[in-house]
Design an enzyme around this catalytic site. Structure first.
Site, mmCIF file in Angstrom:
data_model
loop_
_atom_site.group_PDB
_atom_site.id
_atom_site.type_symbol
_atom_site.label_atom_id
_atom_site.label_comp_id
_atom_site.label_asym_id
_atom_site.label_seq_id
_atom_site.Cartn_x
_atom_site.Cartn_y
_atom_site.Cartn_z
ATOM 1 N N ALA A 1 10.173 70.124 14.807
ATOM 2 C CA ALA A 1 9.121 69.726 13.848
ATOM 3 C C ALA A 1 7.869 69.304 14.611
ATOM 4 C CB ALA A 1 9.633 68.577 12.986
ATOM 5 N N HIS B 1 14.828 71.944 17.141
ATOM 6 C CA HIS B 1 15.357 71.964 18.509
ATOM 7 C C HIS B 1 16.633 71.130 18.459
ATOM 8 C CE1 HIS B 1 15.959 71.030 22.677
ATOM 9 N NE2 HIS B 1 14.804 71.523 23.078
ATOM 10 N N TYR C 1 28.635 62.136 12.349
ATOM 11 C CA TYR C 1 28.375 62.815 13.625
ATOM 12 C C TYR C 1 29.659 62.953 14.435
ATOM 13 C CZ TYR C 1 23.514 61.579 12.486
ATOM 14 O OH TYR C 1 22.317 61.435 11.861
ATOM 15 N N ARG D 1 26.153 57.500 8.976
ATOM 16 C CA ARG D 1 25.825 58.787 9.617
ATOM 17 C C ARG D 1 26.552 58.962 10.947
ATOM 18 N NH1 ARG D 1 19.989 58.663 10.440
ATOM 19 N NH2 ARG D 1 20.000 56.630 9.461
ATOM 20 N N SER E 1 8.453 62.931 5.738
ATOM 21 C CA SER E 1 9.569 62.622 6.626
ATOM 22 C C SER E 1 9.075 62.323 8.034
ATOM 23 C CB SER E 1 10.566 63.775 6.649
ATOM 24 O OG SER E 1 9.923 64.968 7.005
ATOM 25 N N THR E 2 7.895 62.858 8.374
ATOM 26 C CA THR E 2 7.332 62.643 9.706
ATOM 27 C C THR E 2 5.897 62.164 9.534
ATOM 28 O OG1 THR E 2 8.737 64.359 10.641
ATOM 29 C CG2 THR E 2 6.793 63.781 11.904
ATOM 30 N N GLN F 1 12.023 60.481 10.921
ATOM 31 C CA GLN F 1 13.115 59.994 10.062
ATOM 32 C C GLN F 1 12.638 58.929 9.075
ATOM 33 O OE1 GLN F 1 16.529 61.733 11.253
ATOM 34 N NE2 GLN F 1 16.961 60.162 12.745
ATOM 35 N N TYR G 1 19.210 72.599 13.156
ATOM 36 C CA TYR G 1 17.862 73.083 12.873
ATOM 37 C C TYR G 1 16.827 72.457 13.817
ATOM 38 C CZ TYR G 1 16.456 68.896 10.203
ATOM 39 O OH TYR G 1 16.119 67.630 9.813
ATOM 40 N N VAL H 1 16.468 67.489 19.794
ATOM 41 C CA VAL H 1 15.375 66.594 19.394
ATOM 42 C C VAL H 1 15.796 65.820 18.145
ATOM 43 C CG1 VAL H 1 12.981 66.514 18.601
ATOM 44 C CG2 VAL H 1 13.615 68.036 20.460
#
Ligand SMILES: C[S@@+](CC[C@H](N)C(=O)[O-])C[C@H]1O[C@@H](n2cnc3c(N)ncnc32)[C@H](O)[C@@H]1O
Length: 272
Positions: A140, A110, A86, A82, A247-248, A182, A108, A113
């Site tokens: 989120a 903020h 980036y 990843r 996911s959270t 994550q 997407y 964040v």
């Protein structure tokens, strides 16, 4: 891009600042409806719009808002680290700035964040001399506060990416709320096109050591469309591995600290 930027002094005076040539914005969690007015303006007025959003339909909407738009998610590839992705995103944005264009980069939620390329982009653009700013968006976590009725100020708040949480073993506080992000990429550096759950057993064990295996936690997925309910699943820590599509994770406190009476006295909050 957006008009005049002013800086305020504590005395009330204002000074005009040069306009930003790079604006990084968040698009919120829900399709279009959580976009701020200033983000919308930056998206519309940029010479080129670069975007990386997950909300279905958002990419198409952004492309209609700005005819020169580039989807940065093209740089994700299964098996590609990843961090390589980036860097490719940031390099692309810097190339646009070097070409003399005013850039808006949209992520997407903020944009600041749990987003590595947004911060890297601002840092690298500023060090190359480009006037840059980031505008806040709805994350989120903001949606979680609203949907779960949790106030971070009540018991205190801790927020970690789940993988560093396991790797660095921070000294977290079970009397405060904890949110882990994550989980969909837990223990993986490369892009996971599908939700990856192979390491949930490890997380379940680590959380169970401090909270107890029967402590009830909440798997949370914020709604991506207006009028749609969020996914909220209450589950015991022991059963985390069986849970799908999370996911959270929100872990409520499992104890309350007694007040420090000496401190209460020192602050004058109780009589000595
Ligand atoms: C790369 S971060 C992006 C966060 C985003 N910038 C924000 O402001 O919320 C991705 C992580 O955000 C969280 N996330 C993304 N979409 C979510 C949703 N609909 N509901 C809950 N958490 C979500 C998950 O923890 C996911 O692994």
């Amino acid at each position: 891009m957006r008009g005049t930027r002013l800086s305020q002094s504590p005395g009330g005076g204002v000074t005009e600042l040069p306009p930003a040539v790079l604006t990084v914005v968040g698009t919120g969690m829900k399709l279009v409806s959580q976009l701020t007015a200033e983000a919308r303006e930056a998206i519309r007025d940029a010479d080129v719009l670069l975007h990386a959003t997950q909300t279905p339909g958002m990419g198409e909407w952004l492309a209609r808002m700005n005819a020169r738009s580039v989807d940065l998610t093209q740089y994700y590839e299964p098996g590609r680290d990843r961090w390589v992705t980036y860097r490719m995103m940031v390099d692309r944005a810097l190339a646009e700035l070097d070409g003399g264009r005013r850039v808006c980069a949209a992520f997407y939620g903020h944009a600041g964040v749990y987003v590595t390329p947004s911060h890297d982009l601002i840092r690298r653009a500023r060090s190359a001399g480009y006037v840059s700013e980031m505008l806040p968006g709805i994350s989120a976590e903001d949606c979680l506060f609203a949907d779960l009725g949790v106030d971070p100020g009540r018991h205190g708040w801790q927020s970690y990416d789940a993988t560093p949480f396991l790797v660095y073993r921070p000294d977290f506080d079970t009397s405060a709320g904890l949110v882990l992000w994550q989980l969909d990429a837990l223990g993986h550096r490369d892009y996971q096109p599908r939700h990856e759950r192979s390491n949930y057993e490890i997380l379940s064990r680590v959380l169970g050591e401090r909270y107890g295996a029967d402590h009830v936690v909440t798997g949370y997925h914020a709604a991506q469309y207006p009028g749609v309910e969020p996914l909220i699943a209450e589950i015991e820590i022991a059963d985390l591995a069986a849970h799908e599509g999370m996911s959270t994770l929100y872990v409520p406190p499992n104890m309350q600290r007694p007040a420090d009476r000496d401190m209460l006295r020192e602050l004058g909050l109780i009589e000595s």
